[in-house]
Design a protein around this motif. Structure first.
Motif, PDB file in Angstrom:
ATOM      1  N   VAL A  18       1.127   5.562  -0.186  1.00  0.00           N
ATOM      2  CA  VAL A  18       0.438   6.832   0.024  1.00  0.00           C
ATOM      3  C   VAL A  18       1.399   7.969  -0.267  1.00  0.00           C
ATOM      4  N   GLU A  19       1.021   8.812  -1.215  1.00  0.00           N
ATOM      5  CA  GLU A  19       1.840   9.984  -1.553  1.00  0.00           C
ATOM      6  C   GLU A  19       1.360  11.191  -0.748  1.00  0.00           C
ATOM      7  N   SER A  20       2.270  12.099  -0.502  1.00  0.00           N
ATOM      8  CA  SER A  20       1.918  13.353   0.158  1.00  0.00           C
ATOM      9  C   SER A  20       2.909  14.430  -0.283  1.00  0.00           C
TER      10      SER A  20
ATOM     11  N   TYR B 250       2.628  10.184  -9.061  1.00  0.00           N
ATOM     12  CA  TYR B 250       2.313   8.884  -8.466  1.00  0.00           C
ATOM     13  C   TYR B 250       3.599   8.184  -8.053  1.00  0.00           C
TER      14      TYR B 250
ATOM     15  N   HIS C 173       0.847  -1.188   0.000  1.00  0.00           N
ATOM     16  CA  HIS C 173       0.000   0.000   0.000  1.00  0.00           C
ATOM     17  C   HIS C 173       0.878   1.232   0.000  1.00  0.00           C
TER      18      HIS C 173
ATOM     19  N   THR D 110      10.047   4.840   3.275  1.00  0.00           N
ATOM     20  CA  THR D 110       9.639   5.984   2.475  1.00  0.00           C
ATOM     21  C   THR D 110      10.641   6.259   1.355  1.00  0.00           C
TER      22      THR D 110
ATOM     23  N   THR E 204      -0.614  12.580  -6.021  1.00  0.00           N
ATOM     24  CA  THR E 204      -0.674  13.886  -5.371  1.00  0.00           C
ATOM     25  C   THR E 204      -0.484  14.960  -6.440  1.00  0.00           C
TER      26      THR E 204
ATOM     27  N   GLY F  35       0.101   4.273  -5.884  1.00  0.00           N
ATOM     28  CA  GLY F  35      -0.600   5.143  -4.963  1.00  0.00           C
ATOM     29  C   GLY F  35      -1.701   5.900  -5.676  1.00  0.00           C
ATOM     30  N   GLN F  36      -2.420   6.733  -4.919  1.00  0.00           N
ATOM     31  CA  GLN F  36      -3.538   7.486  -5.471  1.00  0.00           C
ATOM     32  C   GLN F  36      -3.081   8.758  -6.179  1.00  0.00           C
TER      33      GLN F  36
ATOM     34  N   CYS G  22       6.544   9.270  -0.399  1.00  0.00           N
ATOM     35  CA  CYS G  22       5.801   8.046  -0.681  1.00  0.00           C
ATOM     36  C   CYS G  22       6.029   7.114   0.499  1.00  0.00           C
TER      37      CYS G  22
END
Length: 126
Positions: free
Chosen positions: A5-7, A94, A3, A77, A120, A117-118, A22
């Motif tokens: 997740v980007e930010s 992504y 899983h 990360t 950013t 990921g979804q 990430c």
């Protein structure tokens, strides 16, 4: 299953910098290549940079000298530093992960990334 997740995305001005992160969970992060891709409106998804599990990195010629990729296996990360941003850098960014122990030669190959990921959004205004 991995899983991601980007930010760190946002709206900035020309010449500004951003740091994308990430965060990965699941899988064997230390044995997995992580890549960053971007997709601008109306354009195909493009490889930006990759961090191989053996710590080698690769940055696309289109952003070399402005973007830096780094990896922290202790924190699971991979970060992407975007410097001197230009309007043409506007895109959804992504991060993606390969399966464990894939060879270096596939670092730029999008089809070799199985987890995504979804995304950013990065928007650079002139």
């Amino acid at each position: 299953q991995v899983h991601l997740v980007e930010s760190g995305g946002g709206l900035v001005h020309t010449g500004d910098s951003l740091r994308l992160s990430c965060a990965a969970s699941g899988g064997s992060f230390g044995s997995t290549a992580i890549g960053w891709f971007r997709q601008a409106p109306g354009k195909e998804r493009a490889f930006v940079a990759g961090s191989h599990w053996d710590m080698d990195t690769y940055v696309s010629d289109s952003v070399k000298g402005r973007f830096l990729i780094s990896r922290d296996n202790a924190k699971n990360t991979v970060n992407l530093e975007l410097n001197n941003l230009q309007p043409e850098d506007t895109a959804v960014y992504y991060c993606a992960a390969q399966r464990p122990n894939e060879p270096w030669r596939w670092i730029r190959v999008a089809s070799k990334y199985y987890y995504w990921g979804q995304g950013t959004q990065v928007t650079v205004s002139s």
